[in-house]
Design a protein around this motif. Structure first.
Motif, PDB file in Angstrom:
ATOM      1  N   VAL A 227      34.323 -66.878  55.937  1.00 19.91           N
ATOM      2  CA  VAL A 227      33.405 -65.896  56.807  1.00 19.91           C
ATOM      3  C   VAL A 227      33.835 -64.620  56.446  1.00 19.91           C
ATOM      4  O   VAL A 227      34.312 -64.181  55.769  1.00 19.91           O
ATOM      5  CB  VAL A 227      33.829 -66.171  58.313  1.00 19.91           C
TER       6      VAL A 227
ATOM      7  N   GLY B 216      28.373 -66.089  57.339  1.00 16.58           N
ATOM      8  CA  GLY B 216      28.155 -64.692  57.182  1.00 16.58           C
ATOM      9  C   GLY B 216      27.823 -63.914  58.685  1.00 16.58           C
ATOM     10  O   GLY B 216      27.888 -63.015  58.787  1.00 16.58           O
ATOM     11  N   ALA B 217      27.535 -64.865  59.581  1.00 21.64           N
ATOM     12  CA  ALA B 217      27.321 -64.474  61.006  1.00 21.64           C
ATOM     13  C   ALA B 217      27.582 -65.576  61.993  1.00 21.64           C
ATOM     14  O   ALA B 217      27.612 -66.695  61.562  1.00 21.64           O
ATOM     15  CB  ALA B 217      25.962 -63.767  61.217  1.00 21.64           C
ATOM     16  N   VAL B 218      27.910 -65.120  63.320  1.00 25.31           N
ATOM     17  CA  VAL B 218      27.836 -66.280  64.332  1.00 25.31           C
ATOM     18  C   VAL B 218      26.578 -66.403  64.613  1.00 25.31           C
ATOM     19  O   VAL B 218      25.768 -65.485  64.964  1.00 25.31           O
ATOM     20  CB  VAL B 218      28.888 -65.613  65.687  1.00 25.31           C
ATOM     21  N   ARG B 219      26.292 -67.724  64.629  1.00 24.71           N
ATOM     22  CA  ARG B 219      24.809 -68.385  65.052  1.00 24.71           C
ATOM     23  C   ARG B 219      24.961 -69.111  66.441  1.00 24.71           C
ATOM     24  O   ARG B 219      25.995 -69.605  66.780  1.00 24.71           O
ATOM     25  CB  ARG B 219      24.144 -68.910  63.925  1.00 24.71           C
TER      26      ARG B 219
ATOM     27  N   ASN C 197      21.721 -67.334  50.795  1.00 28.06           N
ATOM     28  CA  ASN C 197      23.264 -67.774  50.838  1.00 28.06           C
ATOM     29  C   ASN C 197      23.401 -69.321  50.107  1.00 28.06           C
ATOM     30  O   ASN C 197      23.978 -69.154  49.155  1.00 28.06           O
ATOM     31  CB  ASN C 197      23.982 -67.379  52.237  1.00 28.06           C
TER      32      ASN C 197
ATOM     33  N   ALA D 219      31.499 -59.248  58.948  1.00 27.73           N
ATOM     34  CA  ALA D 219      30.856 -59.132  60.170  1.00 27.73           C
ATOM     35  C   ALA D 219      30.968 -60.345  61.255  1.00 27.73           C
ATOM     36  O   ALA D 219      30.541 -60.037  62.371  1.00 27.73           O
ATOM     37  CB  ALA D 219      29.371 -59.357  59.688  1.00 27.73           C
ATOM     38  N   PHE D 220      31.303 -61.470  60.775  1.00 30.00           N
ATOM     39  CA  PHE D 220      31.495 -62.513  61.447  1.00 30.00           C
ATOM     40  C   PHE D 220      32.906 -62.291  62.473  1.00 30.00           C
ATOM     41  O   PHE D 220      32.568 -62.488  63.845  1.00 30.00           O
ATOM     42  CB  PHE D 220      32.025 -64.027  60.733  1.00 30.00           C
TER      43      PHE D 220
ATOM     44  N   GLU E  32      33.666 -59.147  63.393  1.00 32.10           N
ATOM     45  CA  GLU E  32      33.128 -58.237  64.284  1.00 32.10           C
ATOM     46  C   GLU E  32      32.443 -58.806  65.477  1.00 32.10           C
ATOM     47  O   GLU E  32      32.678 -58.168  66.499  1.00 32.10           O
ATOM     48  CB  GLU E  32      32.276 -57.263  63.542  1.00 32.10           C
ATOM     49  N   GLN E  33      31.531 -59.833  65.129  1.00 28.80           N
ATOM     50  CA  GLN E  33      30.762 -60.425  66.216  1.00 28.80           C
ATOM     51  C   GLN E  33      31.729 -61.007  67.301  1.00 28.80           C
ATOM     52  O   GLN E  33      31.457 -61.040  68.493  1.00 28.80           O
ATOM     53  CB  GLN E  33      29.921 -61.263  65.743  1.00 28.80           C
TER      54      GLN E  33
ATOM     55  N   THR F 128      27.056 -72.183  65.925  1.00 29.37           N
ATOM     56  CA  THR F 128      28.512 -71.985  64.862  1.00 29.37           C
ATOM     57  C   THR F 128      29.557 -72.784  65.633  1.00 29.37           C
ATOM     58  O   THR F 128      30.358 -73.387  64.764  1.00 29.37           O
ATOM     59  CB  THR F 128      28.751 -70.557  64.781  1.00 29.37           C
TER      60      THR F 128
END
Length: 300
Positions: free
Chosen positions: A172, A154-157, A39, A175-176, A178-179, A160
Protein backbone atom coordinates in the motif's frame (compact mmCIF):
# COMPACT_ATOMS: atom_id res chain seq x y z
CA UNK A 1 2.53 -19.69 -15.26
CA UNK A 2 -0.45 -17.38 -15.72
CA UNK A 3 -1.54 -14.30 -13.80
CA UNK A 4 -4.81 -12.37 -13.90
CA UNK A 5 -4.83 -8.60 -13.42
CA UNK A 6 -7.99 -6.59 -12.75
CA UNK A 7 -8.05 -2.81 -13.02
CA UNK A 8 -8.87 0.35 -14.96
CA UNK A 9 -7.07 1.24 -18.18
CA UNK A 10 -5.79 4.63 -19.29
CA UNK A 11 -3.84 6.11 -22.12
CA UNK A 12 -1.04 8.07 -20.44
CA UNK A 13 0.32 11.21 -22.04
CA UNK A 14 3.54 12.13 -20.23
CA UNK A 15 5.23 15.48 -20.91
CA UNK A 16 8.40 17.12 -19.65
CA UNK A 17 7.90 20.85 -19.19
CA UNK A 18 9.25 23.57 -16.95
CA UNK A 19 5.92 25.33 -16.63
CA UNK A 20 2.23 24.92 -17.35
CA UNK A 21 0.51 27.62 -19.38
CA UNK A 22 -2.61 29.33 -18.04
CA UNK A 23 -5.16 31.63 -19.62
CA UNK A 24 -4.14 32.37 -23.21
CA UNK A 25 -0.49 31.34 -22.74
CA UNK A 26 1.25 28.70 -24.81
CA UNK A 27 4.21 26.50 -23.97
CA UNK A 28 6.20 23.72 -25.64
CA UNK A 29 7.17 20.52 -23.82
CA UNK A 30 10.78 19.39 -24.16
CA UNK A 31 9.83 15.70 -24.46
CA UNK A 32 6.78 13.45 -24.33
CA UNK A 33 5.63 9.82 -24.34
CA UNK A 34 2.29 8.15 -25.07
CA UNK A 35 1.67 4.80 -23.44
CA UNK A 36 -0.76 2.48 -21.65
CA UNK A 37 -1.59 3.48 -18.09
CA UNK A 38 -3.45 2.41 -14.98
CA UNK A 39 -2.11 0.68 -11.86
CA UNK A 40 -2.97 -2.98 -12.50
CA UNK A 41 -2.64 -2.41 -16.25
CA UNK A 42 0.97 -1.22 -16.04
CA UNK A 43 1.74 -4.04 -13.60
CA UNK A 44 0.31 -6.51 -16.12
CA UNK A 45 2.47 -5.18 -18.94
CA UNK A 46 5.56 -5.31 -16.70
CA UNK A 47 4.81 -8.91 -15.74
CA UNK A 48 4.29 -9.86 -19.39
CA UNK A 49 7.57 -8.19 -20.41
CA UNK A 50 9.27 -10.49 -17.88
CA UNK A 51 7.92 -13.59 -19.58
CA UNK A 52 4.76 -14.40 -17.61
CA UNK A 53 1.55 -15.28 -19.45
CA UNK A 54 -0.71 -12.39 -18.49
CA UNK A 55 -4.47 -11.86 -18.72
CA UNK A 56 -6.01 -8.46 -18.06
CA UNK A 57 -9.63 -7.73 -17.19
CA UNK A 58 -9.96 -4.02 -17.77
CA UNK A 59 -12.09 -1.19 -19.10
CA UNK A 60 -12.17 -0.80 -22.87
CA UNK A 61 -13.85 1.49 -25.37
CA UNK A 62 -14.43 1.16 -29.11
CA UNK A 63 -12.94 4.60 -29.77
CA UNK A 64 -9.57 5.15 -31.44
CA UNK A 65 -7.74 5.33 -28.12
CA UNK A 66 -9.22 1.93 -27.28
CA UNK A 67 -7.87 0.58 -30.55
CA UNK A 68 -4.46 1.96 -29.64
CA UNK A 69 -4.65 0.13 -26.32
CA UNK A 70 -5.56 -3.16 -28.05
CA UNK A 71 -2.47 -2.81 -30.26
CA UNK A 72 -0.23 -2.15 -27.25
CA UNK A 73 -1.59 -5.23 -25.48
CA UNK A 74 -1.09 -7.39 -28.58
CA UNK A 75 2.52 -6.21 -28.85
CA UNK A 76 3.30 -7.45 -25.32
CA UNK A 77 1.21 -10.60 -25.47
CA UNK A 78 -1.28 -9.37 -22.86
CA UNK A 79 -4.68 -11.05 -23.32
CA UNK A 80 -7.52 -8.56 -22.79
CA UNK A 81 -10.89 -9.38 -21.27
CA UNK A 82 -12.73 -6.09 -21.84
CA UNK A 83 -15.37 -4.42 -19.74
CA UNK A 84 -16.96 -1.93 -22.08
CA UNK A 85 -17.16 1.79 -21.37
CA UNK A 86 -18.20 4.56 -23.73
CA UNK A 87 -14.92 6.49 -23.77
CA UNK A 88 -11.28 5.67 -23.08
CA UNK A 89 -9.75 7.22 -19.97
CA UNK A 90 -6.81 9.62 -20.17
CA UNK A 91 -3.99 10.59 -17.81
CA UNK A 92 -1.84 13.67 -18.34
CA UNK A 93 1.38 13.11 -16.40
CA UNK A 94 3.86 15.90 -15.65
CA UNK A 95 7.04 14.61 -14.00
CA UNK A 96 9.41 17.08 -12.38
CA UNK A 97 12.05 16.92 -9.66
CA UNK A 98 11.37 13.32 -8.68
CA UNK A 99 7.61 14.01 -8.32
CA UNK A 100 4.77 13.82 -10.79
CA UNK A 101 1.52 15.72 -11.17
CA UNK A 102 -1.36 13.83 -12.77
CA UNK A 103 -4.62 15.04 -14.30
CA UNK A 104 -7.08 12.27 -15.15
CA UNK A 105 -10.25 12.04 -17.21
CA UNK A 106 -11.95 8.77 -16.35
CA UNK A 107 -15.00 6.91 -17.63
CA UNK A 108 -16.01 4.26 -15.10
CA UNK A 109 -19.65 3.92 -16.14
CA UNK A 110 -19.59 0.26 -17.11
CA UNK A 111 -21.88 -0.68 -19.98
CA UNK A 112 -21.86 -4.38 -19.14
CA UNK A 113 -21.03 -6.72 -16.23
CA UNK A 114 -17.48 -7.99 -15.78
CA UNK A 115 -16.51 -11.35 -17.28
CA UNK A 116 -16.44 -14.31 -14.90
CA UNK A 117 -13.42 -16.36 -15.91
CA UNK A 118 -12.41 -19.85 -14.85
CA UNK A 119 -9.78 -19.13 -12.20
CA UNK A 120 -8.43 -22.69 -12.14
CA UNK A 121 -5.99 -21.85 -14.94
CA UNK A 122 -4.27 -19.09 -12.95
CA UNK A 123 -1.56 -19.05 -10.31
CA UNK A 124 -1.89 -15.45 -9.10
CA UNK A 125 -4.22 -12.45 -9.09
CA UNK A 126 -3.37 -8.76 -8.85
CA UNK A 127 -5.90 -6.03 -8.09
CA UNK A 128 -5.68 -2.25 -7.90
CA UNK A 129 -9.10 -1.74 -6.29
CA UNK A 130 -10.84 -0.44 -9.41
CA UNK A 131 -13.87 -2.36 -10.69
CA UNK A 132 -14.84 -2.99 -7.08
CA UNK A 133 -17.37 -5.71 -7.91
CA UNK A 134 -14.92 -7.66 -10.05
CA UNK A 135 -12.09 -7.16 -7.54
CA UNK A 136 -14.07 -8.68 -4.70
CA UNK A 137 -15.44 -11.51 -6.84
CA UNK A 138 -11.98 -12.60 -7.97
CA UNK A 139 -10.33 -12.08 -4.58
CA UNK A 140 -12.82 -14.51 -3.06
CA UNK A 141 -12.52 -16.97 -5.95
CA UNK A 142 -8.72 -17.08 -5.75
CA UNK A 143 -8.76 -17.37 -1.95
CA UNK A 144 -11.14 -20.35 -2.16
CA UNK A 145 -8.63 -22.14 -4.40
CA UNK A 146 -5.62 -21.20 -2.30
CA UNK A 147 -4.16 -19.06 -5.09
CA UNK A 148 -2.10 -15.93 -4.41
CA UNK A 149 -3.97 -12.63 -4.34
CA UNK A 150 -2.00 -9.38 -4.48
CA UNK A 151 -3.40 -5.90 -3.84
CA UNK A 152 -2.02 -2.53 -4.85
CA UNK A 153 -3.44 -0.34 -2.09
CA UNK A 154 -3.07 3.09 -3.63
CA UNK A 155 -6.14 4.28 -1.73
CA UNK A 156 -8.82 3.02 0.63
CA UNK A 157 -11.87 2.15 -1.47
CA UNK A 158 -15.46 1.14 -0.77
CA UNK A 159 -14.73 -2.58 -0.48
CA UNK A 160 -11.09 -2.47 0.66
CA UNK A 161 -11.87 -4.03 4.03
CA UNK A 162 -13.57 -7.08 2.49
CA UNK A 163 -10.95 -7.47 -0.24
CA UNK A 164 -8.16 -7.44 2.38
CA UNK A 165 -9.75 -10.44 4.11
CA UNK A 166 -9.09 -12.33 0.86
CA UNK A 167 -5.60 -10.93 0.17
CA UNK A 168 -2.21 -12.61 0.66
CA UNK A 169 0.11 -9.75 -0.36
CA UNK A 170 -0.84 -6.10 0.16
CA UNK A 171 1.56 -3.36 -0.86
CA UNK A 172 0.00 0.00 0.00
CA UNK A 173 0.94 3.63 -0.50
CA UNK A 174 1.51 6.34 2.10
CA UNK A 175 -1.82 7.86 1.00
CA UNK A 176 -3.52 4.64 2.11
CA UNK A 177 -2.04 5.09 5.60
CA UNK A 178 -3.07 8.75 5.68
CA UNK A 179 -6.67 7.88 4.83
CA UNK A 180 -6.73 5.45 7.76
CA UNK A 181 -4.94 8.01 9.98
CA UNK A 182 -2.32 5.40 10.78
CA UNK A 183 1.47 5.40 10.74
CA UNK A 184 3.21 3.02 8.33
CA UNK A 185 4.01 0.71 11.24
CA UNK A 186 0.41 0.72 12.45
CA UNK A 187 -0.77 0.06 8.90
CA UNK A 188 1.28 -3.13 8.79
CA UNK A 189 -0.51 -4.27 11.96
CA UNK A 190 -3.86 -3.28 10.44
CA UNK A 191 -3.14 -5.40 7.34
CA UNK A 192 -1.89 -8.37 9.35
CA UNK A 193 -5.05 -8.29 11.50
CA UNK A 194 -7.07 -8.83 8.32
CA UNK A 195 -5.15 -11.92 7.34
CA UNK A 196 -2.62 -10.37 4.95
CA UNK A 197 0.51 -12.56 4.96
CA UNK A 198 2.97 -10.15 3.33
CA UNK A 199 2.26 -6.51 4.16
CA UNK A 200 4.21 -3.51 2.93
CA UNK A 201 4.06 0.28 2.76
CA UNK A 202 5.90 2.03 -0.07
CA UNK A 203 7.58 5.30 0.89
CA UNK A 204 9.02 6.55 -2.40
CA UNK A 205 12.75 7.19 -2.34
CA UNK A 206 12.83 5.86 1.23
CA UNK A 207 11.93 2.37 0.03
CA UNK A 208 9.65 -0.17 1.62
CA UNK A 209 8.61 -0.87 5.21
CA UNK A 210 7.35 -4.42 5.26
CA UNK A 211 6.49 -7.53 7.22
CA UNK A 212 7.79 -10.89 5.94
CA UNK A 213 6.54 -14.49 6.09
CA UNK A 214 7.48 -14.71 9.76
CA UNK A 215 6.04 -11.36 10.78
CA UNK A 216 9.49 -9.74 10.97
CA UNK A 217 9.29 -6.02 10.16
CA UNK A 218 12.17 -4.39 8.34
CA UNK A 219 12.96 -1.67 5.84
CA UNK A 220 14.12 -2.38 2.32
CA UNK A 221 15.64 0.82 0.92
CA UNK A 222 15.08 1.92 -2.65
CA UNK A 223 18.08 1.48 -4.91
CA UNK A 224 20.06 4.75 -4.90
CA UNK A 225 19.57 5.92 -8.48
CA UNK A 226 21.39 9.27 -8.85
CA UNK A 227 18.93 12.16 -8.88
CA UNK A 228 20.20 13.40 -12.23
CA UNK A 229 19.12 10.08 -13.79
CA UNK A 230 15.58 10.18 -12.40
CA UNK A 231 13.29 11.25 -15.25
CA UNK A 232 9.79 9.95 -14.49
CA UNK A 233 8.68 8.29 -11.24
CA UNK A 234 5.13 7.73 -12.48
CA UNK A 235 4.43 4.01 -12.88
CA UNK A 236 7.42 2.94 -10.78
CA UNK A 237 5.15 1.41 -8.14
CA UNK A 238 3.11 -0.39 -10.77
CA UNK A 239 6.24 -1.87 -12.32
CA UNK A 240 7.24 -2.92 -8.79
CA UNK A 241 4.00 -4.90 -8.44
CA UNK A 242 4.34 -6.56 -11.83
CA UNK A 243 7.95 -7.52 -11.17
CA UNK A 244 7.42 -9.12 -7.76
CA UNK A 245 4.56 -11.17 -9.21
CA UNK A 246 6.81 -12.35 -12.04
CA UNK A 247 9.50 -13.28 -9.49
CA UNK A 248 6.95 -15.12 -7.34
CA UNK A 249 5.51 -17.07 -10.26
CA UNK A 250 8.97 -18.24 -11.28
CA UNK A 251 9.75 -19.41 -7.76
CA UNK A 252 6.65 -19.79 -5.59
CA UNK A 253 8.65 -21.21 -2.70
CA UNK A 254 11.18 -18.37 -2.77
CA UNK A 255 11.58 -15.70 -0.10
CA UNK A 256 9.59 -12.50 -0.43
CA UNK A 257 12.74 -10.57 0.38
CA UNK A 258 14.11 -11.86 -2.93
CA UNK A 259 10.89 -11.08 -4.82
CA UNK A 260 10.90 -7.51 -3.49
CA UNK A 261 14.62 -7.10 -4.18
CA UNK A 262 13.95 -8.05 -7.81
CA UNK A 263 11.02 -5.63 -7.93
CA UNK A 264 12.89 -2.63 -6.50
CA UNK A 265 15.51 -3.06 -9.22
CA UNK A 266 12.68 -3.03 -11.79
CA UNK A 267 11.44 0.25 -10.28
CA UNK A 268 14.95 1.69 -10.41
CA UNK A 269 14.96 1.06 -14.15
CA UNK A 270 11.50 2.60 -14.64
CA UNK A 271 12.32 5.96 -13.01
CA UNK A 272 15.10 6.50 -15.54
CA UNK A 273 12.72 6.37 -18.51
CA UNK A 274 9.92 8.60 -19.73
CA UNK A 275 6.52 6.92 -19.87
CA UNK A 276 5.39 3.45 -18.89
CA UNK A 277 6.32 1.58 -22.05
CA UNK A 278 9.92 2.79 -22.17
CA UNK A 279 10.19 2.01 -18.45
CA UNK A 280 9.30 -1.68 -18.70
CA UNK A 281 12.47 -3.59 -17.77
CA UNK A 282 13.70 -6.81 -19.30
CA UNK A 283 15.46 -9.39 -17.14
CA UNK A 284 18.84 -8.03 -18.21
CA UNK A 285 17.85 -4.49 -17.22
CA UNK A 286 16.95 -5.64 -13.71
CA UNK A 287 20.23 -7.50 -13.37
CA UNK A 288 22.07 -4.35 -14.43
CA UNK A 289 20.23 -2.24 -11.83
CA UNK A 290 21.14 -4.76 -9.13
CA UNK A 291 24.76 -4.71 -10.26
CA UNK A 292 25.00 -0.92 -10.38
CA UNK A 293 23.10 0.01 -7.23
CA UNK A 294 22.36 -3.08 -5.17
CA UNK A 295 25.43 -3.05 -2.97
CA UNK A 296 24.93 0.66 -2.27
CA UNK A 297 21.44 0.15 -0.82
CA UNK A 298 21.80 0.28 2.96
CA UNK A 299 18.87 -0.48 5.23
CA UNK A 300 17.91 2.25 7.71
Amino acid sequence: MTALFVGHSYIDMTMITDDMPTGDEKSVATDYAVSFGGNAVTAAFACAKLGIQTDLLTTMSDDWLGQMFWEMAHKYGVSIYPRKVERSSLSFVLPKGGKRAILRARDNKYLRPFMKLDVSSYQALHLDGHQADAALFYAKAFRQRGLLTSLDGGAVRSNTEEVLHNTDVAVVAEAFCEQLKLTALDTLAYLAARGVKIAAVTEGEHGLLWSDENGLISRMPALPVPSEKVIDTSGAGDVFHGAYLASYLRNRTGRWADHFDFARAASAFKVQHLGNEAGLPAESDIAEMQRLYGESAVAI
